[in-house]
Scaffold this motif. Structure first.
Motif, PDB file in Angstrom:
ATOM      1  N   ASP A 121     -70.620   7.476  63.844  1.00 28.27           N
ATOM      2  CA  ASP A 121     -70.621   6.674  65.081  1.00 28.27           C
ATOM      3  C   ASP A 121     -71.704   7.113  66.050  1.00 28.27           C
ATOM      4  OD1 ASP A 121     -68.322   5.887  63.895  1.00 28.27           O
ATOM      5  OD2 ASP A 121     -67.002   6.990  65.251  1.00 28.27           O
ATOM      6  N   ILE A 122     -72.153   8.350  65.872  1.00 23.72           N
ATOM      7  CA  ILE A 122     -73.130   8.870  66.833  1.00 23.72           C
ATOM      8  C   ILE A 122     -74.508   8.791  66.205  1.00 23.72           C
ATOM      9  CG2 ILE A 122     -73.785  10.847  68.229  1.00 23.72           C
ATOM     10  CD1 ILE A 122     -70.924  11.817  67.985  1.00 23.72           C
ATOM     11  N   SER A 123     -75.337   7.981  66.781  1.00 23.64           N
ATOM     12  CA  SER A 123     -76.700   7.923  66.263  1.00 23.64           C
ATOM     13  C   SER A 123     -77.538   8.885  67.084  1.00 23.64           C
ATOM     14  CB  SER A 123     -77.239   6.511  66.400  1.00 23.64           C
ATOM     15  OG  SER A 123     -77.178   6.127  67.744  1.00 23.64           O
ATOM     16  N   MET A 153     -67.864  13.622  72.847  1.00 26.01           N
ATOM     17  CA  MET A 153     -67.852  12.775  71.666  1.00 26.01           C
ATOM     18  C   MET A 153     -68.146  13.608  70.421  1.00 26.01           C
ATOM     19  SD  MET A 153     -69.560   9.101  72.189  1.00 26.01           S
ATOM     20  CE  MET A 153     -70.739   8.834  70.899  1.00 26.01           C
ATOM     21  N   LEU A 154     -69.128  14.476  70.553  1.00 20.75           N
ATOM     22  CA  LEU A 154     -69.481  15.344  69.423  1.00 20.75           C
ATOM     23  C   LEU A 154     -68.333  16.294  69.102  1.00 20.75           C
ATOM     24  CD1 LEU A 154     -73.142  16.130  70.437  1.00 20.75           C
ATOM     25  CD2 LEU A 154     -72.478  15.127  68.266  1.00 20.75           C
ATOM     26  N   ALA A 155     -67.771  16.889  70.141  1.00 25.09           N
ATOM     27  CA  ALA A 155     -66.721  17.888  69.937  1.00 25.09           C
ATOM     28  C   ALA A 155     -65.516  17.280  69.231  1.00 25.09           C
ATOM     29  CB  ALA A 155     -66.311  18.485  71.269  1.00 25.09           C
ATOM     30  N   LYS A 156     -65.153  16.057  69.628  1.00 26.36           N
ATOM     31  CA  LYS A 156     -63.969  15.410  69.044  1.00 26.36           C
ATOM     32  C   LYS A 156     -64.115  15.201  67.554  1.00 26.36           C
ATOM     33  CE  LYS A 156     -61.801  12.917  72.760  1.00 26.36           C
ATOM     34  NZ  LYS A 156     -62.687  12.351  73.775  1.00 26.36           N
ATOM     35  N   ARG A 157     -65.338  15.158  67.100  1.00 31.11           N
ATOM     36  CA  ARG A 157     -65.565  14.904  65.677  1.00 31.11           C
ATOM     37  C   ARG A 157     -65.596  16.171  64.846  1.00 31.11           C
ATOM     38  NH1 ARG A 157     -66.590  10.906  68.570  1.00 31.11           N
ATOM     39  NH2 ARG A 157     -66.563   8.773  67.784  1.00 31.11           N
TER      40      ARG A 157
END
Lengths: 516, 362
Positions: A196-198, A229-233
């Motif tokens: 999801d993160i580009s 957002m990064l951490a949640k993944r």
């Protein structure tokens, strides 16, 4: 006529349980009901609940002298799980249930006045303790039966009300043992995928390195850059939990009363993100009878602290010991409670109060403001963070293209390979991951050849490293080398590790020093 | 009255609490000498130049043992010099409102010692800092002292570089000469005392009040023959100093910057108004009558770099660039990029400023 009956039950201490014998005696004398055995107020109140529940379950208590003892008598008992065993012990002592029907059965549950059995926290440790102590059957509240059924080697029977329980024990009724609905562990992280993160390749790479070696991680960057957002993944790229790990985590959640009836066994790694107003007690666990804190709830998973400098100093300081030992000890009168707390710390922070340093055309902070902001994080905590990386705000064009970003599952495969290498290497050693290495371990597993030593010497001088940073860089370089197949540490690995080095205090404190 | 006594009287006037320079000037206009003021104040006579609280304070101050305070101060390592003293810096006497006295630790500029002020923003860029350091070092090698305000950023870096190059430097403070402000510059403060001095017109122990700084700036420019502005925003204390310098008839030079750079906007404005422009350090040194440095050879630093390293090197700039934006620009795999960046840093071709923000250094 004197009648005496014993029922097994258990008291929860931390994430462990201890067996408790509930003894009831009914004898002649002035009618009375007394309870002894170092009871907390919650257990003492059971007296009224039990008496009324027995009456409402249709059991008539003759006016006799009733004495209940919970042994061992030196163990402080708390919680409401003793209602049901006390009621059953009394009923048995009145002659309703023969002792042999009670042997090998552990009973726990709370009663309401109408005789219904209510759910209690901590079923998992109770059932596990019962199995360990040779019980064959465990009678628990119906609402908790799924939770208890997770464990193998013991029959778990859910009961809805006292009447039913007594009937069962008298042999007048059969209750089918609960069978665990072990749905295949659904890939819960499907919802949050790195795909999801580009963009943000640099940050993603750092995250991957951190996960591979179980290094603690600090992300800096302006507000809205996507740090959370990064951490949640991260849990999605951590290896799946083994059954033992899942059990450990579930126990903690069981004790906290956070397990849902539908999903008794937690299959995905926890991700805890306490708000920055969290107190030290909320972090470590607390209360008269301690309950697990955030560090324990994040056990085997990720503890994410957003806005790190906004946390109170106490709350951050308390992290140091669990980060070192992987568990928390809380001492209360006479008892020390142990909670596991082996988590990966992921922290995020702005580089300065306004968030835009070092972009001086946007940053409006003065040097003292920045210093005060950064001083809130103590250096002992920073020293336990191996990897620091900047997360830059995403520009619009980068937001556009979403294809091409790697899926979490692919990253996880690599993580698993890297973890396997570490597992093999650290067999029969006290270490589990590269991040656990101490001085001696570093010398054994991170030895550098001459060429690399020279390079590090150069880096030491040019980049102004300290001895402490040096060792942390070695650990990270070890992980990067493992990601490359596990050979010896070479210069490119060191170069990358150098890039992730934590910014030590001086670097932040006196920024003119740094820019020479 | 001996010179010593006179100095003590000047000390009495200059260290009077609550009095500012303009009050002292007014008193001196009315009564001509400090000892006259002291005598009248001690006697409680009507003094019309100061009123209210300040007057009360002055009358009370007159009762204090002036002579004793003076010696105590000297023994405490803080020197005092009045504007009447022969060693008072000549340059400073030329300005319209020289301070009546100076408190200092270390020394003051000697007779005929050349001084250049190097000033600039506290929050400054890597480049600005380097420019300040290069200039200060070159001045030091020419025996020119660097005067500045000992603030964070440009000021401190210029003074440090000057001392490192073996020169003398003077820090003009907006607080008492015995107070180190900002306290982070403690090392520099001590170094200045050894290699030059720190001076102030405020009495020992005076706090660094905001109101002191614009006043202190006139001394920075007053002590110097030339004022160089390295980096400044449009509205800043640095520009106040530059304006004062112009009023005092000092030469003002500025380092130019790009039009959109906030931190160069003040410098560009000065140049627009007619300040000298420094594009070449040697040229500037010659202009102010110094020997140019040995021409440094412009080496091709990127020689010997692999092609992808060269690509990265050319993407680096004097402006900060983040790791991610470099990755976007060069399209190199992050893993490679990170490794090359570290290597460039170790070779001294790049530097990391904030966490994962890089600049080119050569």
């Amino acid at each position: 006529m004197r009648l005496f009956r014993t029922v097994f039950s258990a008291a929860v201490f931390g994430v462990e349980s201890k067996m408790v014998c509930v003894e009831a005696d009914v004898g002649a004398g002035l009618p009375s009901f007394s309870m002894v055995g170092y009871l907390s107020a919650q257990v003492k109140e059971a007296q009224e609940r039990v008496r009324t529940a027995l009456k409402n379950a249709g059991f008539r208590m003759e006016p006799k002298r009733v004495t209940v003892n919970l042994s061992p008598a030196d163990l402080k008992k708390s919680g409401t799980g003793f209602d049901l065993p006390i009621a059953i012990a009394i009923a048995a002592a009145y002659g309703a249930i023969p002792q042999e029907r009670l042997d090998g059965i552990l009973i726990a549950g709370e009663l309401s006045l109408n005789g219904e059995v209510q759910a209690i926290p901590g079923i998992l440790p109770i059932v596990a303790g019962a199995a360990q102590n040779g019980c064959k059957i465990c009678m628990v509240p119906k609402a908790n039966e799924q939770e208890g059924a997770v464990l193998e080697g013991i029959r778990v029977i859910g009961t809805e009300n006292l009447k039913e329980a007594i009937d069962y024990l008298q042999g007048n009724r059969e209750i089918a043992p609960a069978c665990a609905q072990t749905d295949p562990p659904a890939p819960l992280f499907a919802a949050e995928d790195f795909a999801d993160i580009s963009g943000q390749e640099a940050a993603k790479r750092a995250l991957e390195v951190a996960v591979c070696g179980f290094h603690n991680l600090l992300m800096t960057g302006p507000p809205g850059a996507g740090k959370s957002m990064l951490a949640k993944r991260i849990p999605g790229i951590l290896p799946p939990m083994t059954i033992e790990e899942a059990m450990e985590v579930s126990r903690i959640y069981s004790v906290s009363g956070l397990l849902r009836e539908k999903q008794p066994l937690l299959c995905s790694r926890p991700f805890r993100s306490p708000h920055h107003t969290a107190t030290a007690k909320a972090m470590a666990g607390g209360g008269m009878v301690p309950k697990p804190g955030e560090v324990s709830l994040a056990h085997n998973g990720v503890l994410f602290l957003d806005e790190l400098p906004e946390f109170s100093r106490d709350a951050l300081e308390i992290l140091r010991q669990p980060m070192e030992d992987g568990e928390v000890f809380l001492s209360r009168a006479g008892v020390t409670y142990r909670f596991p707390a082996d988590f990966m710390l992921v922290a995020a922070m702005n580089p300065c109060p306004c968030g835009y340093y070092p972009d001086l055309s946007r940053c409006t902070c003065t040097p003292p403001m920045v210093r005060r902001y950064l001083q809130k994080i103590s250096s002992p905590l920073l020293e336990r963070i191996d990897i620091t990386v900047e997360v830059e705000a995403v520009r619009y064009p980068a937001l556009e293209k979403t294809e091409g970003a790697e899926r979490s599952a692919r990253i996880r495969e690599r993580v698993l390979r890297c973890r396997a290498i570490q597992q093999e290497r650290y067999q029969n050693t006290p270490y589990r991951f590269n991040s656990n290495l101490d001085r001696a371990g570093l010398e054994t597993y991170c030895a550098l050849e001459r060429q690399e030593k020279e390079y590090m010497g150069l880096a030491f001088e040019k980049l102004g490293l300290s001895a402490r940073t040096y060792y942390r860089i070695l650990k990270v370089a070890r992980t990067i080398a493992d990601m490359d197949g596990g050979g010896r540490i070479r210069t490119p690995h060191l170069q990358e590790a150098l890039c992730y080095r934590s910014i030590h205090k001086k670097y932040w404190q006196n920024r003119q020093e740094n820019a020479r | 009255m001996t010179d010593k006594n006179k100095e003590a009287e000047w000390f009495w006037l200059c260290s009077a609490p609550g009095l500012y320079e303009k009050d002292r000037k007014r008193l001196l206009r009315e009564f001509e000498t400090p000892w006259e003021i002291h005598r009248l104040a001690a006697a409680g006579t009507e003094i019309s130049s100061v009123k209210g609280k300040k007057r009360e304070q002055l009358l009370r101050w007159a009762q204090e043992p002036a002579e004793e305070n003076y010696h105590k101060c000297l023994e405490g390592g803080i020197n005092f010099i009045s504007c009447q003293h022969a060693d008072y810096p000549e340059q400073l006497l030329q300005i319209s409102d020289p301070p009546s006295g100076l408190f200092f630790r270390g020394t003051l500029p000697r007779k005929g010692e050349r001084c250049v002020a190097v000033i600039g923003a506290r929050m400054c860029t890597y480049n600005g800092r380097n420019n300040a350091a290069d200039l200060a070092a070159a001045l030091a090698q020419n025996g020119v002292a660097v005067v500045s305000g000992m603030a964070y950023g440009i000021d401190a870096r210029a003074q440090e570089a000057c001392i490192e190059a073996g020169g003398r430097s003077f820090g003009v403070l907006g607080c008492g000469a015995d107070v180190c402000y900002p306290k982070e510059n403690r090392t520099l403060y001590e170094q200045l005392i050894q290699n030059g001095g720190v001076l102030s017109e405020y009495e020992p122990g005076a706090l660094p009040l905001a109101a002191h700084f614009p006043q202190r700036n006139r001394i920075i420019s007053g002590l110097s023959e030339t004022v160089v502005v390295v980096e400044a925003k449009k509205k800043s204390g640095t520009l106040i100093t530059a304006d004062l310098a112009l009023e005092q008839g000092r030469d003002v030079y500025a380092f130019p910057g790009r039009a959109q750079d906030v931190l160069s906007s003040g410098c560009n404005r000065l140049i627009q108004q007619g300040a000298g422009i420094i594009t070449d350090l040697d040229e500037f040194l010659e202009l102010i009558g110094c020997r140019a440095q040995q021409t440094r050879k412009e080496k091709n630093y990127h020689m010997g770099l692999a092609s992808s390293e060269n690509l990265l090197y050319s993407c680096l700039d004097s402006e900060l660039k983040s790791l991610q934006s470099l990755a976007n620009e060069t399209k190199l795999p992050v893993k490679e990029l990170i490794r090359m960046l570290t290597d460039l840093q170790i070779r001294g071709l790049a530097a990391e400023i904030g966490k994962n923000y890089y600049v080119r250094t050569r």
